[in-house]
Write a protein that holds these residues in place. Structure first.
Motif, short mmCIF file in Angstrom:
data_model
loop_
_atom_site.label_atom_id
_atom_site.label_comp_id
_atom_site.label_asym_id
_atom_site.label_seq_id
_atom_site.Cartn_x
_atom_site.Cartn_y
_atom_site.Cartn_z
N ALA A 64 30.06 63.77 14.73
CA ALA A 64 28.93 62.84 14.61
C ALA A 64 27.84 63.19 15.61
O ALA A 64 26.65 63.19 15.28
CB ALA A 64 29.41 61.40 14.82
N GLY A 65 28.25 63.50 16.85
CA GLY A 65 27.28 63.88 17.86
C GLY A 65 26.59 65.18 17.52
O GLY A 65 25.38 65.34 17.73
N LEU A 66 27.35 66.14 16.99
CA LEU A 66 26.78 67.44 16.60
C LEU A 66 25.72 67.24 15.51
O LEU A 66 24.61 67.78 15.60
CB LEU A 66 27.88 68.37 16.12
N SER A 70 21.78 67.83 16.19
CA SER A 70 21.11 68.94 15.52
C SER A 70 19.98 68.45 14.62
O SER A 70 18.90 69.06 14.57
CB SER A 70 22.12 69.76 14.71
N LEU A 71 20.21 67.34 13.91
CA LEU A 71 19.15 66.79 13.07
C LEU A 71 17.99 66.26 13.91
O LEU A 71 16.81 66.40 13.54
CB LEU A 71 19.71 65.67 12.18
N ALA A 165 20.58 76.52 16.52
CA ALA A 165 20.87 76.74 17.94
C ALA A 165 21.68 75.59 18.52
O ALA A 165 22.66 75.80 19.24
CB ALA A 165 19.57 76.92 18.73
N PHE A 166 21.28 74.36 18.21
CA PHE A 166 22.02 73.19 18.70
C PHE A 166 23.44 73.18 18.16
O PHE A 166 24.39 72.89 18.88
CB PHE A 166 21.28 71.91 18.32
N THR A 167 23.58 73.48 16.87
CA THR A 167 24.90 73.47 16.25
C THR A 167 25.83 74.49 16.89
O THR A 167 26.99 74.19 17.19
CB THR A 167 24.78 73.76 14.74
N VAL A 168 25.32 75.69 17.12
CA VAL A 168 26.14 76.74 17.77
C VAL A 168 26.57 76.28 19.16
O VAL A 168 27.74 76.43 19.55
CB VAL A 168 25.36 78.05 17.83
N GLY A 169 25.63 75.72 19.91
CA GLY A 169 25.98 75.26 21.25
C GLY A 169 26.98 74.12 21.23
O GLY A 169 27.91 74.07 22.05
#
Length: 242
Positions: A64-66, A70-71, A165-169
């Motif tokens: 949920a946080g991811l 990311s969105l 980028a956010f998702t990968v991190g």
């Protein structure tokens, strides 16, 4: 025979400064997006782990946080770049009007700008005349506005890059907290996150030409404090509701 005789134009391997600057900006944005994904998701899952959550609860909270992060990053980047693009297009439209209505004044202005860059008046005028004849808008946009009309940033590309980028991190702390056994998952996550923050801190400093040691220290301290605070809050809330 010189190197250029009989061989045609020489192709240079290095990128032009504008293209290089654009690539560096994208790289910095990607590194910072990944860094945000690492820190925010790590703080979330470590805090939930502090409340003695199960692996399923951790996975749910982490996913949920991811997704939310990311969105949010993608939407923010889209709005930001769209606003910048709108401003650039408005400036270009105004420049087109001025070139149409007052071409002589615009030529004099361009000449003055080249003189300010160090060219003597005669050469500055010659350069301004030739560039105006070739592409008046491009010459004014680059020299006066610092804009390349053919290379405006695409907000959709920026949004997708931030999302990725956010998702990968975020995947790193999420996997680190879910996969190990419960007795070791918090410490494994902390070590993995701090190692990732060393890498992103070093990369962002190198891309920005700053001192990597200070950037790494700030990054690691910030991430460590975030995880420590959220874990303490989770532990307190878990104990009070247990």
């Amino acid at each position: 025979m010189t190197a250029s005789q009989g061989q045609g134009p020489i192709e240079h391997g290095e990128a032009h400064s504008g293209a290089l600057g654009d690539r560096l900006n994208w790289l910095r944005a990607a590194v910072l997006g990944a860094n945000d994904g690492v820190v925010s998701t790590a703080g979330l899952v470590v805090g939930v782990a502090g409340a003695n959550a199960t692996s399923t609860e951790l996975l749910t909270a982490g996913l949920a946080g991811l997704l939310a992060g990311s969105l949010s990053m993608a939407a923010g980047e889209y709005v930001s770049v769209s606003t910048q693009r709108d401003a650039e297009q408005a400036a270009l439209a105004m420049e087109r009007r001025e070139l149409h209505l007052t071409p002589e004044a615009e030529l004099a202005e361009l000449t003055g700008l080249y003189e300010a860059k160090g060219l003597d008046p005669e050469l500055a005028h010659q350069v301004a005349v030739q560039l105006t004849a070739h592409d008046a808008l491009a010459a004014h946009a680059e020299t006066e506005l610092g804009i390349d009309p053919e290379a405006l940033t695409d907000p959709w590309h920026a949004a997708l890059a931030s999302f990725a980028a956010f998702t990968v991190g975020a995947l790193l702390p999420l996997l680190a907290i879910v996969l190990p056994p419960p007795t070791h998952r918090v410490w494994i996550t902390v070590v993995a996150v701090l190692a990732a923050l060393v890498v992103t801190g070093w990369a962002s400093a190198r891309l920005g030409g700053a001192d990597p040691r200070r950037a790494v220290l700030r990054n690691v301290l910030g991430g460590g404090i975030a995880m420590g605070v959220t874990y303490a809050v989770g532990a307190i809330l878990g104990a009070s509701t247990g």
